[in-house]
Design a protein around this motif. Structure first.
Motif, PDB file in Angstrom:
ATOM      1  N   GLY A 128      20.403   9.722  -9.455  1.00 53.02           N
ATOM      2  CA  GLY A 128      19.798  10.013 -10.860  1.00 53.02           C
ATOM      3  C   GLY A 128      18.239   9.926 -10.844  1.00 53.02           C
ATOM      4  N   LYS A 129      17.918  10.492 -12.106  1.00 52.09           N
ATOM      5  CA  LYS A 129      16.452  10.593 -12.115  1.00 52.09           C
ATOM      6  C   LYS A 129      15.594   9.244 -12.142  1.00 52.09           C
ATOM      7  CE  LYS A 129      16.050  15.281 -13.666  1.00 52.09           C
ATOM      8  NZ  LYS A 129      15.803  16.352 -14.806  1.00 52.09           N
ATOM      9  N   PRO A 132      10.735   7.777  -1.272  1.00 49.83           N
ATOM     10  CA  PRO A 132       9.994   8.695  -1.684  1.00 49.83           C
ATOM     11  C   PRO A 132      10.646  10.087  -1.264  1.00 49.83           C
ATOM     12  CG  PRO A 132       8.699   8.138  -0.049  1.00 49.83           C
ATOM     13  CD  PRO A 132       9.871   7.086   0.204  1.00 49.83           C
ATOM     14  N   THR A 142       8.666   2.911  -2.218  1.00 51.24           N
ATOM     15  CA  THR A 142       7.521   3.760  -1.461  1.00 51.24           C
ATOM     16  C   THR A 142       7.290   4.994  -2.534  1.00 51.24           C
ATOM     17  OG1 THR A 142       8.267   3.159   0.678  1.00 51.24           O
ATOM     18  CG2 THR A 142       6.635   4.964   0.449  1.00 51.24           C
ATOM     19  N   GLY A 143       6.163   5.268  -2.808  1.00 49.89           N
ATOM     20  CA  GLY A 143       5.973   6.215  -3.673  1.00 49.89           C
ATOM     21  C   GLY A 143       4.525   6.513  -4.065  1.00 49.89           C
ATOM     22  N   PHE A 163      -1.819  15.528  -1.777  1.00 49.18           N
ATOM     23  CA  PHE A 163      -0.357  15.627  -1.456  1.00 49.18           C
ATOM     24  C   PHE A 163      -0.157  17.152  -1.356  1.00 49.18           C
ATOM     25  CE2 PHE A 163       3.634  13.004  -0.704  1.00 49.18           C
ATOM     26  CZ  PHE A 163       2.684  12.101  -0.203  1.00 49.18           C
ATOM     27  N   ILE A 214      14.070   1.840  -2.821  1.00 51.13           N
ATOM     28  CA  ILE A 214      13.656   3.118  -3.475  1.00 51.13           C
ATOM     29  C   ILE A 214      12.523   4.022  -2.686  1.00 51.13           C
ATOM     30  CG2 ILE A 214      12.760   4.100  -5.608  1.00 51.13           C
ATOM     31  CD1 ILE A 214      13.187   1.698  -7.193  1.00 51.13           C
ATOM     32  N   GLY A 260       0.317   5.403  -3.058  1.00 54.74           N
ATOM     33  CA  GLY A 260      -0.669   6.603  -2.498  1.00 54.74           C
ATOM     34  C   GLY A 260      -1.650   6.037  -1.468  1.00 54.74           C
TER      35      GLY A 260
HETATM   36  N1  LIG Z   1       2.475   5.481   0.393  1.00 57.47           N
HETATM   37  C1  LIG Z   1       3.577   6.312   0.855  1.00 57.47           C
HETATM   38  O1  LIG Z   1       4.362   5.795   1.515  1.00 57.47           O
HETATM   39  C2  LIG Z   1       3.755   7.344  -0.349  1.00 57.47           C
HETATM   40  C3  LIG Z   1       3.158   7.738  -1.401  1.00 57.47           C
HETATM   41  N2  LIG Z   1       3.358   8.996  -1.934  1.00 57.47           N
HETATM   42  C4  LIG Z   1       2.967   8.961  -3.265  1.00 57.47           C
HETATM   43  O2  LIG Z   1       3.718   9.390  -4.273  1.00 57.47           O
HETATM   44  C5  LIG Z   1       3.347  10.574  -5.014  1.00 57.47           C
HETATM   45  C6  LIG Z   1       4.780  11.451  -5.246  1.00 57.47           C
HETATM   46  O3  LIG Z   1       5.569  11.264  -4.472  1.00 57.47           O
HETATM   47  P1  LIG Z   1       7.018  11.005  -5.102  1.00 57.47           P
HETATM   48  O4  LIG Z   1       8.191  10.978  -4.166  1.00 57.47           O
HETATM   49  O5  LIG Z   1       7.272  11.892  -6.128  1.00 57.47           O
HETATM   50  O6  LIG Z   1       6.817   9.694  -5.813  1.00 57.47           O
HETATM   51  P2  LIG Z   1       7.189   8.847  -6.970  1.00 57.47           P
HETATM   52  O7  LIG Z   1       6.412   7.500  -7.235  1.00 57.47           O
HETATM   53  O8  LIG Z   1       7.296   9.705  -8.427  1.00 57.47           O
HETATM   54  O9  LIG Z   1       8.694   8.390  -6.559  1.00 57.47           O
HETATM   55  C7  LIG Z   1       8.991   7.620  -5.793  1.00 57.47           C
HETATM   56  C8  LIG Z   1      10.359   7.110  -5.834  1.00 57.47           C
HETATM   57  O10 LIG Z   1      10.464   6.437  -6.965  1.00 57.47           O
HETATM   58  C9  LIG Z   1      11.263   6.821  -7.829  1.00 57.47           C
HETATM   59  N3  LIG Z   1      11.042   6.559  -9.400  1.00 57.47           N
HETATM   60  C10 LIG Z   1      10.512   7.522 -10.222  1.00 57.47           C
HETATM   61  N4  LIG Z   1      10.308   6.715 -11.299  1.00 57.47           N
HETATM   62  C11 LIG Z   1      10.812   5.660 -11.260  1.00 57.47           C
HETATM   63  C12 LIG Z   1      10.943   4.445 -12.185  1.00 57.47           C
HETATM   64  N5  LIG Z   1      10.451   4.382 -13.646  1.00 57.47           N
HETATM   65  N6  LIG Z   1      11.326   3.435 -11.721  1.00 57.47           N
HETATM   66  C13 LIG Z   1      11.905   3.190 -10.389  1.00 57.47           C
HETATM   67  N7  LIG Z   1      11.923   4.293  -9.737  1.00 57.47           N
HETATM   68  C14 LIG Z   1      11.397   5.426  -9.963  1.00 57.47           C
HETATM   69  C15 LIG Z   1      11.595   8.513  -7.510  1.00 57.47           C
HETATM   70  O11 LIG Z   1      12.740   8.790  -8.097  1.00 57.47           O
HETATM   71  P3  LIG Z   1      12.863  10.445  -8.578  1.00 57.47           P
HETATM   72  O12 LIG Z   1      12.738  11.342  -7.493  1.00 57.47           O
HETATM   73  O13 LIG Z   1      14.321  10.564  -9.253  1.00 57.47           O
HETATM   74  O14 LIG Z   1      11.970  10.394  -9.640  1.00 57.47           O
HETATM   75  C16 LIG Z   1      11.439   8.210  -6.046  1.00 57.47           C
HETATM   76  O15 LIG Z   1      12.644   7.832  -5.593  1.00 57.47           O
HETATM   77  C17 LIG Z   1       2.519  11.577  -4.013  1.00 57.47           C
HETATM   78  O16 LIG Z   1       1.689  12.416  -4.557  1.00 57.47           O
HETATM   79  C18 LIG Z   1       1.744  10.409  -3.149  1.00 57.47           C
HETATM   80  O17 LIG Z   1       0.792  10.064  -3.958  1.00 57.47           O
HETATM   81  C19 LIG Z   1       4.401   9.689  -1.722  1.00 57.47           C
HETATM   82  C20 LIG Z   1       5.314   9.241  -0.634  1.00 57.47           C
HETATM   83  C21 LIG Z   1       4.902   8.324   0.155  1.00 57.47           C
END
Ligand SMILES: NC(=O)C1=CN([C@@H]2O[C@H](COP(=O)(O)OP(=O)(O)OC[C@H]3O[C@@H](n4cnc5c(N)ncnc54)[C@H](OP(=O)(O)O)[C@@H]3O)[C@@H](O)[C@H]2O)C=CC1
Ligand SMILES: O=C(O)[C@H](O)COP(=O)(O)O
Length: 620
Positions: free
Chosen positions: A346-347, A290, A367-368, A516, A288, A389
């Motif tokens: 998908g979302k 980001p 990653t997210g 961000f 997964i 983050g």
């Molecule tokens: N440490 C790192 O490497 C990074 C950290 N970030 C952090 O993430 C924040 C937001 O970035 P963003 O990409 O929107 O991060 P998110 O955590 O919102 O999303 C990351 C991924 O997770 C998916 N996702 C969302 N909800 C779920 C769920 N319930 N179960 C499984 N997967 C899910 C998203 O899909 P979908 O897009 O469909 O919601 C996306 O593919 C930033 O503000 C930053 O803090 C971001 C990038 C890199």
């Protein structure tokens, strides 16, 4: 308010094009050596008139220089309509290739051939190969399962808006649970065969996928620009960096071996047991990524997963989905067996829980943001690799080289408009140097270009309105509590102008939250100890950096900082991508970095040979 491209351009400070370095380099040489100019003209003439038109079109050749050059070439050169033959989307990539070829110091003939082939490739690159055409009907993209591009039976699609003008750029499939089940089922079937595939053959697939990425780099960079608003150069670099990563993963993977252990290391034991310890695949890895590196942060999962003998199910970030789908396409074109690489769209809010709780997932690499913390709670008994983050602190001590520190702060804080987990997210400046440092930072900040990603602006619109609104709320909160905005706050649509906020205090959200975006808090502290204490109060601990000319002091401060990586006299950064990348506290679980990811994505399995008596192999 939506931002039109025209508005974005008007908002720009004088344009600086990174890509014009090639032409500038040539012109610099021209002014010093007229013979070089003649050589250039000859190359232009021999290679392709288009190259000359490039230089002219980029505005890096004056009309006098242009007409002089034209006189060396045929009349076709004068026809600026030739320029239209290279799609705007491919110009930056072409220039990079030309720059590389020039830098490589090739002999004239080889240079001419290289440039010629790059020009013709760039001219044709917008006419997609059939292997990429099958991914979509117009702007509607399909998902990849069992080696086939399909539309979802849900009949629903999700619209992706460009960050910069909020118009629909793509539609992606809203996959159903049944389609996810199928993705896992085909991944498991493919993995059983893949695990028996020699490692050198697995490596071959990664190298081939890397070649495909390079071949279509300009084309694949386009969705990165459109969906996530990364400027063209950075989008292109992301594709090439991913190709390099896949190559490295292939090379690293073939050298990962297990070990043999003997029982007599344990007190009281004889040498009658030998353990052959191997690394075996985990099975199917759920990847997964980001939005901010939709190709590279997916490649950094797929590469190590595959070389370790796993199959993958990728869930794309919704904003960035088409970019990630192109990485899936690269593996399909490279000849990945059906089912080995599946990419569903998908979302996350709709299919995320189903994906992460699915019995088919044997490891989750995520990653997210904070979403990852929920994912880790829901995942259950599967290994996790999480990069979340960061609130990366930059501590500048009184003896620091302020030129170096200010450059790092601007690069670290504002690259890709601050939308990097590794961005400098807070500066702690010791009182003695705070004013001088700020002055240097502001001078450098003023040189950043602001505008449209097609123009290669340094600062472009943030990912979406929600993000821009959030950043704005952090700015307003800080201002209302007495922080100093060093320049007036300015926002046009989702384009936020870069801003340093001085005198940020602990009662302000900006001190703790991750914007961000291109907004950076500046905190004045009495000494290093205060800076470290404040930095360590954050719930996150991804990276940090310290600037000082005293290496002993740097190590002492770095030891105290609770983060996965501390950069000494440099900005936080994940790369080079074979370095370990790991977050402490809420910033992550496990480590990335090619070797570390291969280890994370494999597990230890041992075979113990029980000998009838102790055996000691002799060395002579
Ligand atoms: N440490 C790192 O490497 C990074 C950290 N970030 C952090 O993430 C924040 C937001 O970035 P963003 O990409 O929107 O991060 P998110 O955590 O919102 O999303 C990351 C991924 O997770 C998916 N996702 C969302 N909800 C779920 C769920 N319930 N179960 C499984 N997967 C899910 C998203 O899909 P979908 O897009 O469909 O919601 C996306 O593919 C930033 O503000 C930053 O803090 C971001 C990038 C890199
Ligand atoms: O997730 C992120 O934001 C990236 O891992 C940061 O990578 P970078 O340091 O190469 O920008």
């Amino acid at each position: 308010m939506a931002l039109t491209r025209g508005q974005a351009c008007k908002a720009s400070v004088p344009t600086h094009r990174d890509f014009s370095r090639g032409p500038r380099l040539l012109l610099g040489a021209y002014t010093r050596h007229t013979s070089y100019f003649t050589w250039l003209s000859t190359v232009c003439m021999r290679v392709h008139p288009l190259l000359l038109l490039f230089l002219i079109a980029l505005g890096d050749i004056s009309s006098t220089q242009a007409s002089t050059l034209s006189s060396f070439t045929s009349s076709t050169v004068a026809s600026s309509s030739s320029m239209a033959a290279v799609p705007a989307a491919n110009q930056a990539g072409l220039l990079l290739k030309v720059q590389e070829a020039i830098k490589a110091g090739l002999p004239d003939k080889a240079l001419a051939d290289t440039v010629k082939s790059e020009v013709s490739h760039a001219m044709g690159a917008d006419s997609e190969p059939d292997s990429l055409k099958e991914m979509h009907d117009g702007i509607v993209y399909k998902f990849l399962v069992n080696g086939e591009w399909r539309k979802s039976t849900s009949g629903r699609t999700i619209s992706n808006l460009t960050p910069y003008d909020e118009t629909i750029c793509y539609e992606v499939q809203a996959c159903t649970r049944e389609e996810i089940d199928e993705a896992y089922a085909t991944a498991h079937a493919a993995q059983r065969v893949w695990a028996k595939t020699p490692i050198w053959k697995r490596a071959e697939l990664l190298h081939k996928a890397a070649t495909v990425l390079r071949q279509y780099a300009a084309l694949i960079a386009t969705p990165v620009l459109r969906e996530v608003g990364k400027n063209r150069k950075s989008a292109y670099d992301e594709v090439v960096r991913t190709a390099e990563l896949l190559d490295f993963a292939a090379e690293e993977g073939v050298r990962i071996n297990g070990e043999v252990m003997s029982s007599d290391a344990w007190v009281g034991q004889k040498r009658n047991k030998l353990a052959i310890v191997e690394r075996v695949p985990v099975g199917v890895v759920l990847c997964i990524p980001p939005f901010n590196y939709p190709i590279n942060l997916c490649g950094s999962k797929i590469g190590p997963a595959l070389i370790a003998g796993n199959a993958v199910v990728v869930k794309t970030p919704t904003q960035g989905a088409v970019s990630t789908l192109h990485l899936g396409a690269a593996f399909k074109i490279a000849g990945a067996p059906p089912g080995l690489v599946n990419v569903v769209t998908g979302k996350g809010s709709e299919i995320g829980d189903y994906l992460v709780q699915h019995p088919g997932a044997n490891l989750i690499s995520f990653t997210g943001g904070a979403t990852g913390i929920d994912v880790s709670k829901k995942a259950g008994m599967v290994p996790l690799q999480m990069e979340l983050g960061g609130k990366d602190a930059c501590i500048v001590l009184p003896d620091a080289d302020l030129e170096l520190a200010s450059t790092a702060i601007v690069k670290g804080g504002f690259s890709y408009s601050g939308q990097r987990c590794t961005a400098v997210k807070i500066v702690f400046a010791t009182a003695e140097i705070a004013d001088a440092l700020l002055e240097k930072v502001l001078a450098k900040l003023a040189k950043l270009t602001i505008g449209h990603p097609e123009e290669n602006a340094d600062i472009t619109a943030v990912i979406n309105k929600k993000s821009a609104d959030y950043i704005e709320s952090l700015v307003m909160d800080a201002e209302s509590k007495g922080a100093t905005l060093t320049t007036p706050y300015k926002r046009v649509g989702n384009l936020i102008h870069p801003l340093i906020i001085d005198h940020v205090k602990e009662n302000m959200k900006l001190h703790w939250e991750e914007p961000f975006g291109p907004v950076l808090p500046f905190v004045r502290v009495g000494d290093a100890a205060e800076a470290v204490a404040l930095a360590n109060k954050s719930s996150m601990g991804l990276q940090g950096c310290v600037f000082t000319q005293d290496i002993n002091r740097a190590i002492l401060v770095a030891n105290e900082l609770a983060a996965g990586t501390i950069q000494i006299n440099g900005p936080p950064a994940r790369g080079p991508d074979h370095f370990p990348f790991t977050g402490f506290k809420d910033s992550g679980i496990g480590a990335q970095g090619i070797k570390y990811s291969i280890e994370s994505m494999s597990k230890v399995k041992s075979f113990v040979i029980n000998l009838p008596e102790a055996a000691h192999p002799q060395g002579h």
